[in-house]
Write a protein that holds these residues in place. Structure first.
Motif, PDB file in Angstrom:
ATOM      1  N   THR A 166      22.992   7.048 -42.840  1.00 11.01           N
ATOM      2  CA  THR A 166      24.399   6.796 -42.519  1.00 11.01           C
ATOM      3  C   THR A 166      24.584   6.482 -41.045  1.00 11.01           C
ATOM      4  OG1 THR A 166      25.040   8.313 -44.296  1.00 11.01           O
ATOM      5  CG2 THR A 166      26.736   7.724 -42.695  1.00 11.01           C
ATOM      6  N   VAL A 167      23.884   7.217 -40.184  1.00  7.80           N
ATOM      7  CA  VAL A 167      23.979   6.945 -38.750  1.00  7.80           C
ATOM      8  C   VAL A 167      23.413   5.559 -38.431  1.00  7.80           C
ATOM      9  CG1 VAL A 167      23.126   7.617 -36.473  1.00  7.80           C
ATOM     10  CG2 VAL A 167      23.952   9.363 -38.065  1.00  7.80           C
ATOM     11  N   SER A 181      31.914  -3.856 -31.856  1.00 10.22           N
ATOM     12  CA  SER A 181      31.319  -2.555 -31.544  1.00 10.22           C
ATOM     13  C   SER A 181      31.101  -1.733 -32.797  1.00 10.22           C
ATOM     14  CB  SER A 181      32.207  -1.787 -30.564  1.00 10.22           C
ATOM     15  OG  SER A 181      33.460  -1.499 -31.135  1.00 10.22           O
ATOM     16  N   LEU A 182      31.940  -1.922 -33.810  1.00 11.73           N
ATOM     17  CA  LEU A 182      31.742  -1.206 -35.070  1.00 11.73           C
ATOM     18  C   LEU A 182      30.493  -1.726 -35.772  1.00 11.73           C
ATOM     19  CD1 LEU A 182      32.493   0.616 -37.412  1.00 11.73           C
ATOM     20  CD2 LEU A 182      34.076  -1.142 -38.212  1.00 11.73           C
ATOM     21  N   ALA A 183      30.326  -3.021 -35.814  1.00 10.72           N
ATOM     22  CA  ALA A 183      29.180  -3.589 -36.516  1.00 10.72           C
ATOM     23  C   ALA A 183      27.864  -3.188 -35.869  1.00 10.72           C
ATOM     24  CB  ALA A 183      29.299  -5.114 -36.556  1.00 10.72           C
ATOM     25  N   SER A 184      27.867  -3.068 -34.562  1.00  9.56           N
ATOM     26  CA  SER A 184      26.625  -2.749 -33.862  1.00  9.56           C
ATOM     27  C   SER A 184      26.446  -1.272 -33.610  1.00  9.56           C
ATOM     28  CB  SER A 184      26.594  -3.480 -32.516  1.00  9.56           C
ATOM     29  OG  SER A 184      27.646  -3.028 -31.683  1.00  9.56           O
ATOM     30  N   GLY A 185      27.547  -0.514 -33.719  1.00 10.87           N
ATOM     31  CA  GLY A 185      27.479   0.906 -33.408  1.00 10.87           C
ATOM     32  C   GLY A 185      27.395   1.163 -31.916  1.00 10.87           C
ATOM     33  N   SER A 186      27.661   0.121 -31.098  1.00  7.36           N
ATOM     34  CA  SER A 186      27.537   0.260 -29.653  1.00  7.36           C
ATOM     35  C   SER A 186      28.796   0.878 -29.066  1.00  7.36           C
ATOM     36  CB  SER A 186      27.291  -1.117 -29.020  1.00  7.36           C
ATOM     37  OG  SER A 186      28.381  -1.981 -29.286  1.00  7.36           O
ATOM     38  N   ALA A 187      28.741   1.127 -27.780  1.00 11.51           N
ATOM     39  CA  ALA A 187      29.860   1.763 -27.097  1.00 11.51           C
ATOM     40  C   ALA A 187      30.893   0.724 -26.704  1.00 11.51           C
ATOM     41  CB  ALA A 187      29.355   2.498 -25.862  1.00 11.51           C
ATOM     42  N   PRO A 188      32.181   0.955 -27.011  1.00  8.75           N
ATOM     43  CA  PRO A 188      33.213   0.037 -26.579  1.00  8.75           C
ATOM     44  C   PRO A 188      33.572   0.270 -25.118  1.00  8.75           C
ATOM     45  CG  PRO A 188      34.183   1.816 -27.842  1.00  8.75           C
ATOM     46  CD  PRO A 188      32.709   2.066 -27.795  1.00  8.75           C
ATOM     47  N   ALA A 189      33.417  -0.742 -24.312  1.00  3.82           N
ATOM     48  CA  ALA A 189      33.850  -0.704 -22.914  1.00  3.82           C
ATOM     49  C   ALA A 189      33.342   0.525 -22.172  1.00  3.82           C
ATOM     50  CB  ALA A 189      35.379  -0.761 -22.846  1.00  3.82           C
ATOM     51  N   GLY A 190      32.066   0.809 -22.330  1.00  6.68           N
ATOM     52  CA  GLY A 190      31.485   1.897 -21.548  1.00  6.68           C
ATOM     53  C   GLY A 190      31.616   3.266 -22.163  1.00  6.68           C
ATOM     54  N   GLY A 191      32.107   3.368 -23.386  1.00  3.73           N
ATOM     55  CA  GLY A 191      32.266   4.666 -24.017  1.00  3.73           C
ATOM     56  C   GLY A 191      30.992   5.120 -24.704  1.00  3.73           C
ATOM     57  N   VAL A 192      31.087   6.279 -25.381  1.00  2.76           N
ATOM     58  CA  VAL A 192      29.950   6.801 -26.128  1.00  2.76           C
ATOM     59  C   VAL A 192      29.762   5.974 -27.396  1.00  2.76           C
ATOM     60  CG1 VAL A 192      29.060   8.815 -27.351  1.00  2.76           C
ATOM     61  CG2 VAL A 192      30.347   9.122 -25.226  1.00  2.76           C
ATOM     62  N   PRO A 193      28.543   5.541 -27.720  1.00  7.53           N
ATOM     63  CA  PRO A 193      28.328   4.751 -28.940  1.00  7.53           C
ATOM     64  C   PRO A 193      28.769   5.509 -30.182  1.00  7.53           C
ATOM     65  CG  PRO A 193      26.387   4.708 -27.529  1.00  7.53           C
ATOM     66  CD  PRO A 193      27.312   5.720 -26.947  1.00  7.53           C
ATOM     67  N   LEU A 194      29.267   4.753 -31.171  1.00  8.30           N
ATOM     68  CA  LEU A 194      29.701   5.369 -32.421  1.00  8.30           C
ATOM     69  C   LEU A 194      28.564   6.139 -33.073  1.00  8.30           C
ATOM     70  CD1 LEU A 194      31.977   2.733 -34.178  1.00  8.30           C
ATOM     71  CD2 LEU A 194      32.651   4.805 -32.961  1.00  8.30           C
TER      72      LEU A 194
END
Length: 511
Positions: free
Chosen positions: A93-94, A476-489
């Motif tokens: 899931t992660v 950012s949802l599709a990649s699971g990356s951090a939006p604008a410098g935030g913690v990644p999903l």
């Protein structure tokens, strides 16, 4: 002659002045990230304080009646047959949850989320083994299945139900039977009548039906706020720490009934077809009526329903006749039980007396009124704590926009209102003093509605962001990356999964 550059249009980013590019541009995201981490840190401190204070109170006065406060659990590190499956579900899931939630067609995402939630709940329950984790959970002396034999004559049992609530009454009901209206016990009576007998089938029923609650929440968020926000919330709903108590507890089943009542109400007030909207309203009313006869405390779901009505007020204004099937459905279950001889109000009055006859009168309100909130942190996770912080910021900043601007322009504020309504219901239950301890399962119908706040963690910042209607998920949802410098999903999802795994492997929960 120097020309003045044109001013940016509404919503355009402002240009930093000379020499300020490095100092001003990252300030917003960095400040937002700092506040997210502060919210998560405050949640950790709350839990730590509840654990330390609870253990001290329990050692000195033994008035908490909980071996590992603030949870009703015992310290027992262990592994089980469900451990490999739980780890596998968590990792999958992660790793793939955010990208699948972003790219799958909606009709595929809904059953996948339900399946993932079931897999997560079953695997966590099976960490304790089939017997201890599922089969005997609902057969203990306090549970519903202990009273099935007394319902061989259902009408007579309903007529005499209130006569067995108090501890001093003859053949008083077990704690959970006495503590709920008879529809809760009748569910298991009917399962027994159709051949699904015993704790195993009862546990399977609660887990399988209870897992549909996440689907109901997804549907509600999609129709009232935005599909992109619902997609972002999907992995967090599937991998919720709440699954530790969803399997196996009758409150998981209660949570699903309440969640579908809200979801169908949302479909009714936003539906374009009169026929579908009317049918949804009728079914919603039926389930709201059933909800009130499953648990007295679930009358507070009315606060979440009120938020749905506020968000769907346009549909109600255009078709006020929608209220007719809703109210008609709402009247069915109370009418049936009343005609059968069960008095809801009298039963609730007697329940309050019974509550104070037992440990509920001994457990200190001064501890549980805040320690129960620590339980909520353990049920919903640190990601939800950060998401609620963002939801509150959105609602404070854009509270006037919810009622004055088109739905598609304020999707974030609409979701914030829905989440905060659930938080309000939970706080009212907390202040009532009728839920001292065991709220990790009792409040499941409310805590599940806090989880969509995790969708705010995918937004660039908590102030002023609006996701266009039907615009699809963010990159950012599709990649699971951090939006604008935030913690990644994926980091937030990992924290959620680790919390559930630690709780389930270090503690033996009971109720």
């Amino acid at each position: 002659m120097t020309r003045t550059p044109p001013s940016p249009g509404p919503g355009a980013p402002s240009s930093p002045g000379p020499g300020t590019a490095h100092s001003r541009v990252p300030r917003g995201p960095s400040r937002d990230l700092g506040r997210d981490l502060c919210a998560a840190g405050a949640a950790v401190l709350l839990v730590t304080a509840a654990v330390l204070a609870g253990h001290r109170i329990q050692r000195t006065s033994r008035t908490l009646f909980a071996d590992w406060p603030p949870l009703l659990a015992s310290w027992e590190p262990h592994l089980g047959p469900g451990t490999p499956a739980a780890v596998l579900v968590a990792v999958a899931t992660v790793a793939y949850g955010p990208s699948l939630a972003a790219r799958l067609p909606w009709r595929a995402l809904v059953p996948l989320t339900w399946g993932a939630a079931m897999a997560w709940t079953y695997s966590l329950a099976l960490v304790d083994g089939w017997h201890r984790g599922i089969a005997v959970r609902l057969t203990t002396p306090h549970e519903y299945l202990r009273a099935i034999d007394r319902f061989h004559d259902i009408p007579a049992a309903l007529r005499g139900f209130t006569g067995h609530i108090l501890l001093g009454s003859p053949d008083h009901w077990p704690a959970h039977v006495a503590g709920h209206p008879p529809a809760a016990t009748l569910t298991f009576v009917l399962l027994d009548r159709i051949g699904l007998r015993g704790g195993g089938w009862a546990g399977v029923w609660c887990i399988t039906v209870g897992a549909t609650a996440c689907v109901a929440v997804l549907v509600t968020v999609r129709v009232l706020a935005d599909e992109g926000l619902a997609r972002t919330a999907a992995p967090f709903l599937a991998l919720a720490p709440a699954a530790v108590w969803m399997g196996t507890s009758a409150d998981a089943y209660f949570a699903a009934v309440a969640a579908w009542a809200v979801a169908l109400l949302a479909l009714a007030v936003t539906g374009r077809s009169w026929g579908r909207a009317g049918a949804s309203g009728l079914l919603s009313g039926l389930l709201f009526g059933l909800t009130c006869y499953l648990s007295y405390g679930l009358t507070l779901v009315a606060l979440i329903a009120a938020a749905v009505l506020v968000l769907g007020r346009r549909g109600i204004r255009e078709r006020p006749a929608l209220l007719v099937p809703l109210l008609a459905g709402l009247a069915v279950v109370p009418t049936v039980f009343t005609l059968a001889g069960f008095d809801w109000w009298e039963a609730y009055r007697l329940l309050v007396t019974r509550y104070h006859q037992g440990v509920g009168d001994i457990r200190p309100y001064g501890y549980w009124v805040w320690a129960d909130l620590a339980c909520t942190v353990l049920v919903t996770g640190l990601a939800t704590a950060a998401g609620l912080r963002r939801a509150g910021a959105v609602l404070v900043r854009r509270r006037g926009d919810v009622l004055s601007r088109p739905a598609g322009a304020v999707a974030d504020a609409r979701l914030a209102l829905l989440v905060c309504a659930a938080l309000l219901a939970l706080l009212v239950a907390d202040l009532s003093g009728m839920s001292k301890a065991e709220t990790e399962r009792i409040w499941l119908p409310f805590t599940l509605w806090l989880l969509p706040a995790c969708a705010f963690l995918a937004l660039p910042c908590a102030s002023g962001f609006s996701l266009p209607r039907a615009s699809g998920p963010s990159p950012s949802l599709a990649s699971g990356s951090a939006p604008a410098g935030g913690v990644p999903l994926r980091a937030w999802l990992t924290a959620q999964a680790l919390l559930a795994l630690l709780l389930n492997h270090l503690l033996i929960t009971r109720w």
